[in-house]
Scaffold this motif. Structure first.
Motif, short mmCIF file in Angstrom:
data_model
loop_
_atom_site.label_atom_id
_atom_site.label_comp_id
_atom_site.label_asym_id
_atom_site.label_seq_id
_atom_site.Cartn_x
_atom_site.Cartn_y
_atom_site.Cartn_z
N GLU A 57 -20.10 11.76 -1.21
CA GLU A 57 -20.81 11.56 -2.46
C GLU A 57 -20.03 12.06 -3.66
O GLU A 57 -20.55 12.10 -4.77
CB GLU A 57 -22.17 12.27 -2.39
N GLN A 58 -18.79 12.46 -3.47
CA GLN A 58 -17.97 12.93 -4.59
C GLN A 58 -16.70 12.11 -4.69
O GLN A 58 -16.41 11.28 -3.83
CB GLN A 58 -17.64 14.42 -4.42
N THR A 59 -15.97 12.33 -5.77
CA THR A 59 -14.68 11.66 -5.94
C THR A 59 -13.59 12.71 -5.98
O THR A 59 -13.80 13.85 -6.42
CB THR A 59 -14.64 10.83 -7.23
N VAL A 60 -12.43 12.31 -5.51
CA VAL A 60 -11.27 13.21 -5.45
C VAL A 60 -10.11 12.53 -6.16
O VAL A 60 -9.85 11.34 -5.96
CB VAL A 60 -10.89 13.51 -3.98
N GLN A 61 -9.42 13.30 -7.01
CA GLN A 61 -8.24 12.78 -7.70
C GLN A 61 -7.01 13.08 -6.85
O GLN A 61 -6.68 14.24 -6.60
CB GLN A 61 -8.09 13.41 -9.08
N LEU A 62 -6.35 12.03 -6.39
CA LEU A 62 -5.11 12.18 -5.65
C LEU A 62 -3.94 11.82 -6.55
O LEU A 62 -4.07 10.97 -7.45
CB LEU A 62 -5.10 11.26 -4.42
N VAL A 63 -2.82 12.46 -6.33
CA VAL A 63 -1.57 12.09 -6.99
C VAL A 63 -0.51 11.95 -5.92
O VAL A 63 -0.52 12.66 -4.91
CB VAL A 63 -1.13 13.13 -8.05
N GLY A 64 0.41 11.01 -6.14
CA GLY A 64 1.45 10.79 -5.15
C GLY A 64 2.67 10.16 -5.77
O GLY A 64 2.67 9.76 -6.94
N VAL A 65 3.70 10.05 -4.97
CA VAL A 65 4.94 9.45 -5.45
C VAL A 65 5.67 8.81 -4.27
O VAL A 65 5.64 9.32 -3.15
CB VAL A 65 5.84 10.50 -6.14
N VAL A 66 6.27 7.67 -4.55
CA VAL A 66 7.21 7.04 -3.61
C VAL A 66 8.49 6.76 -4.39
O VAL A 66 8.45 6.14 -5.46
CB VAL A 66 6.64 5.74 -3.02
N LEU A 67 9.60 7.25 -3.88
CA LEU A 67 10.91 7.07 -4.51
C LEU A 67 11.83 6.29 -3.57
O LEU A 67 11.76 6.46 -2.35
CB LEU A 67 11.56 8.42 -4.82
N GLY A 68 12.70 5.48 -4.16
CA GLY A 68 13.77 4.88 -3.39
C GLY A 68 13.40 3.68 -2.54
O GLY A 68 14.10 3.37 -1.57
N ALA A 69 12.31 2.97 -2.87
CA ALA A 69 12.01 1.75 -2.14
C ALA A 69 13.03 0.68 -2.49
O ALA A 69 13.65 0.69 -3.56
CB ALA A 69 10.59 1.26 -2.48
N THR A 70 13.22 -0.28 -1.57
CA THR A 70 14.26 -1.29 -1.77
C THR A 70 13.77 -2.51 -2.55
O THR A 70 14.57 -3.38 -2.90
CB THR A 70 14.82 -1.75 -0.42
N GLY A 71 12.48 -2.60 -2.81
CA GLY A 71 11.94 -3.72 -3.57
C GLY A 71 10.52 -3.41 -4.01
O GLY A 71 9.89 -2.46 -3.53
N GLU A 72 10.01 -4.23 -4.94
CA GLU A 72 8.67 -3.98 -5.45
C GLU A 72 7.60 -4.19 -4.39
O GLU A 72 6.66 -3.39 -4.30
CB GLU A 72 8.40 -4.88 -6.65
N ASP A 73 7.74 -5.20 -3.56
CA ASP A 73 6.75 -5.44 -2.50
C ASP A 73 6.73 -4.27 -1.52
O ASP A 73 5.66 -3.83 -1.09
CB ASP A 73 7.05 -6.74 -1.77
N GLU A 74 7.92 -3.80 -1.16
CA GLU A 74 8.00 -2.66 -0.25
C GLU A 74 7.37 -1.42 -0.89
O GLU A 74 6.66 -0.65 -0.23
CB GLU A 74 9.45 -2.37 0.12
N LEU A 75 7.66 -1.24 -2.20
CA LEU A 75 7.09 -0.10 -2.91
C LEU A 75 5.58 -0.15 -2.89
O LEU A 75 4.91 0.85 -2.56
CB LEU A 75 7.59 -0.09 -4.36
N HIS A 76 5.00 -1.28 -3.24
CA HIS A 76 3.54 -1.39 -3.28
C HIS A 76 2.93 -1.17 -1.90
O HIS A 76 1.91 -0.49 -1.77
CB HIS A 76 3.15 -2.76 -3.82
N ALA A 77 3.55 -1.74 -0.87
CA ALA A 77 3.02 -1.55 0.49
C ALA A 77 3.07 -0.09 0.90
O ALA A 77 2.13 0.44 1.51
CB ALA A 77 3.81 -2.41 1.47
N ALA A 78 4.16 0.60 0.53
CA ALA A 78 4.30 2.02 0.89
C ALA A 78 3.28 2.88 0.17
O ALA A 78 2.68 3.79 0.76
CB ALA A 78 5.72 2.49 0.57
N VAL A 79 3.07 2.59 -1.12
CA VAL A 79 2.09 3.36 -1.90
C VAL A 79 0.69 3.18 -1.33
O VAL A 79 -0.05 4.16 -1.12
CB VAL A 79 2.14 2.95 -3.39
N LEU A 80 0.30 1.95 -1.07
CA LEU A 80 -1.05 1.69 -0.57
C LEU A 80 -1.26 2.27 0.82
O LEU A 80 -2.33 2.83 1.12
CB LEU A 80 -1.33 0.19 -0.58
N ALA A 81 -0.25 2.18 1.68
CA ALA A 81 -0.38 2.74 3.02
C ALA A 81 -0.50 4.26 2.97
O ALA A 81 -1.31 4.87 3.68
CB ALA A 81 0.83 2.34 3.88
N LEU A 82 0.31 4.90 2.11
CA LEU A 82 0.25 6.35 1.95
C LEU A 82 -1.11 6.77 1.41
O LEU A 82 -1.74 7.72 1.92
CB LEU A 82 1.37 6.81 1.02
#
Length: 413
Positions: free
Chosen positions: A280-305
């Motif tokens: 019933e509450q919300t949580v603020q998460l922060v994260g980072v992904v560095l060094g992906a080889t492409g935008e699609d890979e970056l987005h997939a990595a961020v969403l999976a993490l």
């Protein structure tokens, strides 16, 4: 026939005995009826440990990543990392530092836009220099008037390198003066893994670690001006029209920031924040992904993490009001249950263990509902609440004291 001497003697013995008995009863009865009685025996069995299920984060196979719970002001609770812990090139993520340092020197009142900045021929020259080195840019027009907020918006959303120089020249007078201020600001905030050698991050010498970047993201989303800007998908700016956020994940899976970055040395990078529902509450998460080889890979990595981190939150029910935790038993046979006077649950992340300690006070009798002690639940692991939670213990029924007969027949108790 007159009484004999023996008769008088027997009469004195009887009368004396009666006097002694009356005296003893007069003393014994009030003492026995009013004397303190032994305490009841409290028994609270040990509770089995409660544990949550461990979760494994889904991290990218290349580059570096990290994710944490943001508490604001740079405070974070790290949930996990992958890849190198050393400082790496961060590309345009460096503009997050630029914005924070400028706002520290030139704060914008909440709800305001800040002072006006007039674009000059010098800013037009900065644009041409940016284009010449292949940096990202946005148009400027000498004589154009923008607010401080709008300049920051263009820098952060469009990731315009020329606007990062225009902003810092306005705030500090020169790039060199900005870099000196930024170095001091980073040191003051304990960001020892972060160094900036330019305003935009195009230079690979502008570097940071995933640990520092989590703190920087937390500061950005906590800032009332920047937090709003980085969560904006698009905006309208005079003479430029619509500007769009280079972070195209805004609005996906709760993502509401923070900054993209791409260079040959840094690869594809995203410093991100997301507000996720946890019960019933919300949580603020922060994260980072560095060094992906492409935008699609970056987005997939961020969403999976992000999604694997969210799946790790679990609510553990610890105790419910009325749960029987123990009991009292008196020497005269009275009993009463010891129950929890309230309910407790705790939201934890991944593996967490909960242990209970309970203490009940000494008493011989008590009315139903009397508070008689405390149960303490200690959480080991990552928790959204405190590491120690308490609930009062109460009697679930009347604990009767001894009756007169028991008192009179147990003189030594």
């Amino acid at each position: 026939m007159s009484p004999t001497r023996a008769h008088y003697r027997r009469r004195r013995i009887v009368v004396g005995s009666l006097v002694v008995i009356v005296a003893l009863l007069g003393t014994y009865l009030p003492v026995a009826l009013l004397a303190p009685v032994p305490a009841a025996t409290a028994v609270i069995p040990d509770a089995p440990a409660v544990s949550s299920t461990p979760v494994t984060l889904t991290t990218p196979g290349t580059g570096a990543s990290a994710i944490a719970i943001a508490a604001g002001g740079g405070e974070v609770t790290a949930l996990g990392t992958s890849g190198p812990a050393d400082p790496l090139p961060i590309a345009s993520i460096a503009k997050s530092v630029t914005a924070l340092v400028v706002l520290d020197a030139k704060p914008i009142p909440e709800g305001g836009d800040g002072p006006e900045i007039t674009i000059t021929d010098a800013d037009a020259a900065i644009l041409q220099a940016t284009i010449a080195v292949g940096g990202s840019w946005a148009s400027v027009y000498p004589g154009q008037v923008l607010s401080e907020r709008q300049v920051i918006e263009i820098m952060m959303l469009e990731s315009a390198n020329n606007y990062s120089v225009t902003l810092t020249d306005w705030a500090f007078g020169s790039t060199a003066a900005y870099l000196a201020a930024a170095t001091s600001w980073l040191a003051d905030h304990g960001l020892t893994d972060t160094s900036v050698v330019d305003t935009s991050g195009l230079d690979p010498g502008s570097r940071s670690s995933t640990r520092d970047l989590l703190a920087i993201a937390s500061m950005v989303v906590a800032d009332p001006v920047l937090g709003t800007i980085v969560g904006t998908a698009s905006d309208q700016v005079p003479q430029l029209g619509e500007i769009e956020n280079t972070n195209t994940l805004i609005g996906t899976s709760g993502i509401d920031g923070v900054k993209t970055g791409t260079t040959d040395e840094a690869g594809f990078c995203l410093l991100f924040s997301a507000e996720v529902a946890v019960g019933e509450q919300t949580v603020q998460l922060v994260g980072v992904v560095l060094g992906a080889t492409g935008e699609d890979e970056l987005h997939a990595a961020v969403l999976a993490l992000l999604q694997s981190a969210q799946s790790g939150f679990q609510t553990l029910p610890l105790v419910s009001a009325g749960d029987v935790l123990g009991s009292y038993t008196t020497p005269w046979g009275a009993t009463a249950d010891i129950v929890a006077g309230g309910s407790l649950s705790e939201t934890v992340w991944s593996q967490a263990d909960v242990a209970r300690e309970a203490e009940a006070q000494t008493l011989s009798s008590g009315a139903s509902g009397t508070e008689v002690g405390t149960a303490r639940y200690t959480v080991t692991g990552t928790t959204l609440g405190g590491s120690e939670l308490t609930v009062p213990l109460t009697l679930s029924g009347e604990l009767d004291g001894p009756d007169a007969w028991w008192r009179l027949t147990h003189p030594f108790r």
